[in-house]
Design an enzyme around this catalytic site. Sequence first.
Site, PDB file in Angstrom:
ATOM      1  N   ASP A  68       0.862  -1.177   0.000  1.00  0.00           N
ATOM      2  CA  ASP A  68       0.000   0.000   0.000  1.00  0.00           C
ATOM      3  C   ASP A  68       0.901   1.230   0.000  1.00  0.00           C
ATOM      4  O   ASP A  68       2.103   1.139   0.273  1.00  0.00           O
ATOM      5  CB  ASP A  68      -0.888  -0.034   1.243  1.00  0.00           C
ATOM      6  CG  ASP A  68      -1.698   1.223   1.425  1.00  0.00           C
ATOM      7  OD1 ASP A  68      -2.465   1.569   0.515  1.00  0.00           O
ATOM      8  OD2 ASP A  68      -1.540   1.880   2.475  1.00  0.00           O
ATOM      9  N   ASP A  93      -0.358   5.204   0.674  1.00  0.00           N
ATOM     10  CA  ASP A  93      -0.696   6.278   1.602  1.00  0.00           C
ATOM     11  C   ASP A  93      -0.886   5.710   3.007  1.00  0.00           C
ATOM     12  O   ASP A  93      -1.732   4.849   3.233  1.00  0.00           O
ATOM     13  CB  ASP A  93      -1.972   6.991   1.139  1.00  0.00           C
ATOM     14  CG  ASP A  93      -1.968   8.464   1.501  1.00  0.00           C
ATOM     15  OD1 ASP A  93      -0.896   8.981   1.850  1.00  0.00           O
ATOM     16  OD2 ASP A  93      -3.029   9.096   1.432  1.00  0.00           O
TER      17      ASP A  93
END
Length: 212
Positions: free
Chosen positions: A11, A13
């Site tokens: 991932d 953010d």
Amino acid sequence: MILPCDAVLLDVDGTLVDSTPLVERAAREWAAEYGIDPDEFLSDAHGRRTADRVADFLPPEQVGEATARLDALESTGTDGITALPGAVDLLTGMNGLPSAFVTSMGREQLELRARAAGVPLPPVVITAEDVQDGKPDPSGYLRAAGHLGVAPARCVVIEDAPAGVAAGRAAGATVLAVLTSHPPEVLTAADHVVENLTRVTAAPDGLRLAAG
């Protein structure tokens, strides 16, 4: 501890990049325009595609325009965007271990924030535009594993949010959660939890977690 794997799916953010000040500022301005409680909107927005969260508050016919508005507000600057601890070192020291990004952001936002934070992009990047359903649906992670030619069960997913952890687990991957945006009690579905990426290094046969 070693987590054996053939690829790492990350991932962005909250895991590699901290854009919290920008996101919260944009969300509060946007929420005021649409008569939405900003705290309620932000409470479960992290780790999910913007359109999916907007759809929780507005009727279908408004979602497209409202999502575009929020995206525009989030794209107005890069103030406060930084790389999270250990992120750049991990990405630049993969030691031949294949990797991919799987993010709920759009491609333009991803490129803007990665550039601002000094985070290098891998060859394989799956963004919000690339999947029909966002996290917690596993589509993004399955697609990334497919692009890398690796079985999902042989991947480690690194996430920071409950929706992302759920997506990684649903894909069949081993999930490593970092405590960069959420407390440990909401990340219990992850297989392993570390404070941040400073404890994680890569080797050709997998990820190594330093004791701490």
